[in-house]
Scaffold this active site. Sequence first.
Site: not given
Ligand code: GAL
Length: 386
Positions: A216, A350, A322, A218, A288, A142, A116-117
């Site tokens: 991460h 996440e 997340q 999907y 998000d 990340h 995350n940020r």
């Molecule tokens: C997620 C994040 C999104 C985007 C994604 C990667 O973890 O919440 O904003 O950055 O990763 O594309």
Amino acid sequence: MREKIMNRKMKKTGLILITMFAAALLFTACKQASKSMTMVKKELYGNYKGKDVYLLTLTNKDGNVLKLTSFGARITWIEVPDRNGKKENVTFGYDTFDSMVKGDPYFGAIVGRYANRIAKGKFSLGGNDYSLTLNNGPNSLHGGPGGWHSVVWDCIADSGAKYPTVRFRYHSPDMEEGYPGNVDAEVVYTWTDQNEVIIDYNCVSDKKTVLNVTNHAYFNLHGAGNGNILDHELVIKASRFVAVDSTLIPTGELRKVEGTPFDFTKPHTVGERINDAYDQLKLGIGYDHTFVLENTELIDATVYDPSTGRLMEVMTDQPGVQFYCGNFLDGKQTGHGGKPYVYRSGLCLETGHFPDSPNHPDFPETVLRPGETFASRTIYRFSVRQ
Ligand code: GAL
């Protein structure tokens, strides 16, 4: 004399019994070892910056398959049945190593050191100021561009384990991507007969540092690449979520979900309220956001696809999750079978800490000190509802 014979007979019988017992033990041990060895297939997959990369195929008792790769310790394939027994891969990935390296950096990857940020890529720790690489507008995302998703991990198949198990290890050197401390990280994936992907994290550092790791992956329970996930029904056991600004950095507010489109305490489809005129949906361009987990029940979140019957349950010991619903996917990434991953065709759950925690003393702490071990477990369990 008779006694002697009897004694001898008993001794002989004893010997036979002991030998039989030992043989049985040996047989079970060999069976167990060969079982776990054959359940993990390790193949050379590619080479990255001079290091060999492996593909690991884990097969459980029902023949369901989890594929991992040592590039970013990633999950690249999870093949599970629907309610009619039809097996399909439900996670994003690529067919070849080359397409994976050129593709989206995060599909299925382990993300660290800080998932995350982090606002403006800056934080202070122990009286020192640290600056990270910025790779997401004004922020660091990340773990930076050279984070743990983009390195080759050592890997071994654990032949003594009950279920197919792979251990990934990575030594992250002091000041990698701007983070202090030499960190030794281990991520262990176990693929159980109950179709659970168990992820165990263990990290130690030789200096005070910050850490937030996640996977991460999907998910699309129709099968990866088959339409979007707006019809997936979601439950998240969270009564608050982390409100963010326009750069997806926490404002500091932990907002109540009650009465908002963020209330997933009861099942709602992802798409039901996604276009509501609600400030946080506008800022996030959809969902998000980190949800503040209650952590009071075993299962923290569930995703259900009514059309296939597939159900995914998420369990974690982490304080947050997340929920990201693929708002930045645009179909440019073509994954397994050449299928494009279009807008909102996958969702991520996440597990981990909140974004930007090093700059929010009131959030759960993400500091790792020398002598401590960061140990954490997350489970994704797959089943069906009839
Ligand atoms: C997620 C994040 C999104 C985007 C994604 C990667 O973890 O919440 O904003 O950055 O990763 O594309």
